[in-house]
Motif scaffolding. Sequence first.
Motif, short mmCIF file in Angstrom:
data_model
loop_
_atom_site.label_atom_id
_atom_site.label_comp_id
_atom_site.label_asym_id
_atom_site.label_seq_id
_atom_site.Cartn_x
_atom_site.Cartn_y
_atom_site.Cartn_z
N MET A 1 -108.64 -3.02 27.12
CA MET A 1 -109.13 -3.74 25.93
C MET A 1 -108.85 -5.24 26.03
N GLN A 2 -107.68 -5.62 26.53
CA GLN A 2 -107.30 -7.02 26.54
C GLN A 2 -108.09 -7.84 27.54
N ALA A 3 -108.45 -7.27 28.69
CA ALA A 3 -109.28 -7.96 29.68
C ALA A 3 -108.79 -9.38 29.95
N PHE A 4 -107.52 -9.50 30.34
CA PHE A 4 -106.95 -10.81 30.66
C PHE A 4 -107.69 -11.44 31.85
N ASP A 5 -107.66 -12.75 31.93
CA ASP A 5 -108.19 -13.42 33.12
C ASP A 5 -107.33 -13.10 34.34
N LEU A 6 -106.01 -13.14 34.14
CA LEU A 6 -105.07 -12.88 35.23
C LEU A 6 -103.97 -11.96 34.72
N GLY B 1 -111.97 -6.50 34.59
CA GLY B 1 -112.42 -7.86 34.87
C GLY B 1 -111.30 -8.85 35.12
N SER B 2 -110.05 -8.36 35.21
CA SER B 2 -108.90 -9.23 35.45
C SER B 2 -108.67 -9.42 36.94
N GLU B 3 -108.07 -10.52 37.31
CA GLU B 3 -107.50 -10.69 38.65
C GLU B 3 -106.02 -10.36 38.58
N VAL B 4 -105.42 -10.09 39.73
CA VAL B 4 -104.04 -9.60 39.77
C VAL B 4 -103.22 -10.42 40.74
N LEU B 5 -102.01 -10.78 40.33
CA LEU B 5 -101.02 -11.40 41.19
C LEU B 5 -99.78 -10.51 41.17
N LEU B 6 -99.38 -10.01 42.35
CA LEU B 6 -98.20 -9.16 42.45
C LEU B 6 -96.95 -10.00 42.64
N MET B 7 -95.84 -9.50 42.09
CA MET B 7 -94.55 -10.14 42.28
C MET B 7 -93.55 -9.10 42.79
N VAL B 8 -92.87 -9.42 43.90
CA VAL B 8 -91.79 -8.58 44.40
C VAL B 8 -90.52 -8.97 43.65
#
Length: 395
Positions: free
Chosen positions: A269-274, A314-321
């Motif tokens: 629902m939120q469909a964040f940009d990132l 529709g979001s892009e994803v950045l992973l964090m270790v």
Amino acid sequence: MAGPFVSAEDLVPALGGATGTIRDSQQGALIRAEGRFDPRRLHKTRRALARVRAATARARFGVIGSSTVAGTGTGTGTDYRTGARAKSFPSVLSARLTAAGLPSRWDNFFGTANYYQETNAIDPRIGLGAGWLNGPQALGGPIFLNQSTVNALTFTPVNQFDRLELVYSTGGGNPGSFEVLVDGAVVQTISTTGGTALAKFNFSPTKGNHTVSVRKTVADASTVYIHSMECWDSTLPAVDICNLGWGASDAAAWYVTTPATRPMPALTMQAFDLVLILLGLNAMDTSSLGTLSADVAAWKTAMQGIINTAIAAGSEVLLMVPQWSTADATIQLAFHNAAYELADSNLLNILDLSYRFESYAKQGELGYNISAPSHVGVEAHQDIAGALAAALLTL
């Protein structure tokens, strides 16, 4: 996999499939290039930031994680949570972006972070009258539930705003009704009867500083569920940072797809940009060498589900270790490697805090460790926010 260090000016051209370590010399941001920070993997985020810079539209980032994201370790008190929301790295990231000339704000809340009894202490913007409790899990952990009183749940953002969005659940057992008030005046009465679903209420008050309140219409056993409130100024577009931190959670708790009010439908629902994802600490701390292979496989499956859900929305994803904890080093490295495998297979950027902080002992030498097994303090959150800001500002 050591490679050359490059300056911030050289960051973009140096990334054409290269491996090694990328260093922003001004902020000290270490980003291992096995996962790479490649602007080509963040086209939507770049466009969203361009719209903010042009003052034509806002951007929205959601930060998924456990107690580190929620800010535990940055506050005071025996649990290091009092006042933590303002000092958590998502809030500090917002301040860093603003200071660099990219307007940002965090005038929102999502869930209780699993600490509803400490809600006002953690985040003084939120007032919690008697009767509001932990409900089912969604974004930000358990949502706010009331099935007894007409006492108010209040939210007073720091900044002026002229837009409000409130997310709530319909359906469930014995659904009730509630009023939405702005500065004490009722602006809407909402019934939550119907099928189990997420619903939104939007309102446009006159621009200014306001207090938004929610209260049940009747002090009875009917149930009202409140997920989030988000406020913004439509005349001053900014990067809205949404802290979705959920204490004691990990990927398996997040990757829940049914019913329609749980974390993954809420993320859709939120469909964040990132969407930034910092998970793994709790999975590491509860794993063992005897079950490690199965634990890592299960974690990867759940993480892939979260990634798929975000991308499908529709979001892009950045992973964090995550940073180091007191868990067995073999266990931690297995989960770290799994994160890199996810980044590689999904073509995601990755920020590795374990590489940045070197070891649990080094975290201690830096004064970052606050409480075992894994909580880090204010300076570490400043460090994390600086690394993210340095990377995002290159877009």
